[in-house]
Motif scaffolding. Structure first.
Motif, PDB file in Angstrom:
ATOM      1  N   THR A 283       0.827  -1.206   0.000  1.00 43.24           N
ATOM      2  CA  THR A 283       0.000   0.000   0.000  1.00 43.24           C
ATOM      3  C   THR A 283       0.860   1.253   0.000  1.00 43.24           C
ATOM      4  O   THR A 283       0.564   2.235  -0.692  1.00 43.24           O
ATOM      5  CB  THR A 283      -0.930   0.001   1.227  1.00 43.24           C
ATOM      6  N   THR A 284       1.959   1.228   0.753  1.00 44.59           N
ATOM      7  CA  THR A 284       2.843   2.391   0.820  1.00 44.59           C
ATOM      8  C   THR A 284       3.559   2.614  -0.502  1.00 44.59           C
ATOM      9  O   THR A 284       3.646   3.756  -0.992  1.00 44.59           O
ATOM     10  CB  THR A 284       3.856   2.213   1.963  1.00 44.59           C
ATOM     11  N   LEU A 285       4.067   1.544  -1.111  1.00 45.01           N
ATOM     12  CA  LEU A 285       4.703   1.694  -2.423  1.00 45.01           C
ATOM     13  C   LEU A 285       3.719   2.256  -3.439  1.00 45.01           C
ATOM     14  O   LEU A 285       4.061   3.113  -4.255  1.00 45.01           O
ATOM     15  CB  LEU A 285       5.229   0.340  -2.909  1.00 45.01           C
ATOM     16  N   ARG A 286       2.501   1.767  -3.381  1.00 37.80           N
ATOM     17  CA  ARG A 286       1.476   2.255  -4.295  1.00 37.80           C
ATOM     18  C   ARG A 286       1.183   3.739  -4.046  1.00 37.80           C
ATOM     19  O   ARG A 286       1.024   4.520  -4.977  1.00 37.80           O
ATOM     20  CB  ARG A 286       0.221   1.408  -4.116  1.00 37.80           C
ATOM     21  N   GLY A 287       1.149   4.147  -2.754  1.00 39.00           N
ATOM     22  CA  GLY A 287       0.970   5.562  -2.424  1.00 39.00           C
ATOM     23  C   GLY A 287       2.107   6.417  -2.966  1.00 39.00           C
ATOM     24  O   GLY A 287       1.881   7.548  -3.422  1.00 39.00           O
TER      25      GLY A 287
END
Length: 442
Positions: free
Chosen positions: A249-253
């Motif tokens: 989720t963080t990489l996607r953010g």
């Protein structure tokens, strides 16, 4: 203090970049604008730098980042022929919790908010890979000041959800310092408390969620360098917790941040890394990741890849359960937003408007900040089609919620509205909208 010898390193980098002096100066000015620096360098300034004049510390960072963006790789100060800005403290081994505390304390202090805003988004930022962060729990077993259990984990999760709700409704400008304070005063001590291995992993995961959310709120305020720092700490804690969900989720953010800033290739790398790190994702998570892959690919002009990922996202959404997680859910409104972004990047403005209208129709009422931004974006695209009165009506709906939202991204959309309306102020609908917006703007 000026150097007396020519800057050979900078000259080599300019040649490798295939830039004229004027192009290089403009690139530095653009990077500076992201940090709030009003730079007006031209080819004469570049000639001075090549002759040995050393730009001030803040500009040196802009020079290095301009080269990194052009060349697609990290560039050191030494390679650019520039001295690194002096550090106030000596280098020490990394400690994720200490870094988290320092970051949060700076963010809590109103007197330092201007300094935090000067942080620079870096396309050459080193992203810790999943194998690098798994098991690296510097947070564990340091200064065991108390014992914690599942109740403390539940409290951190609940607080993060509540802060996320406030962010969705009111924007991140006021919620982020609250999150930073909670991080420093409550979560950081918990990460060093005595507990079982299972509770420790759960607390690391909960802290990673909070860091990700705080980084997202920094993006909302336009503090992109600060957001990157929060995101990297979220990755580190997610790895320590062996939490694939928050890591992806963080990489996607980070990919969302990059594509919105115009760094398409970096956005593709981050979106693909998020998808690769989540091989067992369920259908909703798969749609969440593939939708961003589609947007990033479209931003680079890769039509075939963008449409392939978009089909994948649509298929995964069809298979997903009707209900989503309360935190970080991906719903039909989000998917339609990605469809709109992909179509717009590929030149289909009418299709983008159609998809954005569908997104607005099915968006949950709790997402007020998204409603303000996305309606404004829809109005901009309606105006591009020549539908002035429809655009004005959509902008009016955006302004209905705007006074309740503290968001730099929402403010940017309103500034864009004023600029786009300027040529149309003889039209009664445009003039009425303009007058209303002037009365509402802060």
């Amino acid at each position: 203090m000026a150097q007396r010898s020519p800057n050979v390193g900078m000259a080599h980098l300019i040649a490798e970049s295939r830039w004229t002096y004027r192009q290089f100066a403009r690139a530095v000015n653009r990077v500076g604008a992201e940090t709030g620096l009003s730079l007006r360098y031209d080819e004469s300034a570049v000639a001075h730098w090549l002759g040995g004049t050393v730009p001030r510390p803040a500009v040196r960072g802009c020079v290095r980042e301009a080269f990194a963006r052009r060349l697609g790789r990290p560039v050191t100060y030494d390679e650019a022929g520039l001295p690194a800005p002096a550090k106030s403290t000596p280098t020490s081994p990394p400690d994720t919790v200490e870094d988290m505390i320092a970051l949060g304390r700076q963010d809590m202090d109103p007197s330092r908010r201007g300094l935090m805003a000067a942080g620079l988004f870096s396309v050459a930022l080193t992203i810790p890979g999943w194998p690098d962060v798994v098991g690296r729990a510097e947070a564990a077993a340091q200064g065991r000041i108390s014992r914690i259990g599942a109740h403390e984990v539940d409290m951190v999760v609940a607080m993060t959800e509540r802060i996320s709700e406030l962010d969705d409704r009111f924007g991140g400008r006021h919620a982020r310092p609250m999150a930073a304070s909670f991080m420093v005063n409550t979560v950081a001590p918990y990460l060093r408390a005595d507990t079982s291995a299972g509770v420790r992993r759960a607390m690391l995961s909960a802290a990673s969620d909070l860091l990700y959310l705080t980084g997202y709120m920094a993006v909302d305020e336009g503090l992109h360098g600060l957001a990157q720092r929060y995101y990297v700490k979220a990755l580190e804690l997610a790895g320590a917790a062996e939490d694939h969900l928050t890591y992806c989720t963080t990489l996607r953010g980070m990919s969302v941040q990059a594509v919105d800033l115009g760094h398409g290739a970096k956005a593709v790398d981050l979106a693909d890394a998020a998808a690769a790190a989540s091989p067992k994702a369920g259908p909703r998570m798969r749609a969440f990741l593939a939708g961003q892959q589609a947007h990033a690919a479209a931003a680079t002009g890769d039509r075939a890849t963008a449409l392939r990922h978009l089909r994948e996202a649509e298929g995964a959404m069809d298979r997903a359960e009707s209900r989503g997680a309360a935190f970080g859910s991906y719903d039909p409104s989000s998917l339609n937003y990605h469809v709109s972004q992909v179509r717009y990047e590929l030149g289909d403005v009418a299709g983008a408007v159609e998809a954005m209208r569908r997104a607005d129709q099915v968006r949950s009422s709790v997402y007020r900040r998204a409603r303000v931004r996305h309606r404004a974006l829809l109005a901009e695209r309606e105006l591009r089609l020549g539908h002035l009165e429809a655009a004005c009506a959509t902008w009016h709906r955006s302004l209905d919620d705007y006074p309740h939202v503290q968001s730099a991204r929402a403010d940017d959309r309103v500034r864009t509205m004023f600029r786009l309306l300027r040529p149309h102020l003889r039209n009664p609908a445009a003039r009425d909208l303009h007058d209303r917006a002037r009365a509402l703007t802060r």
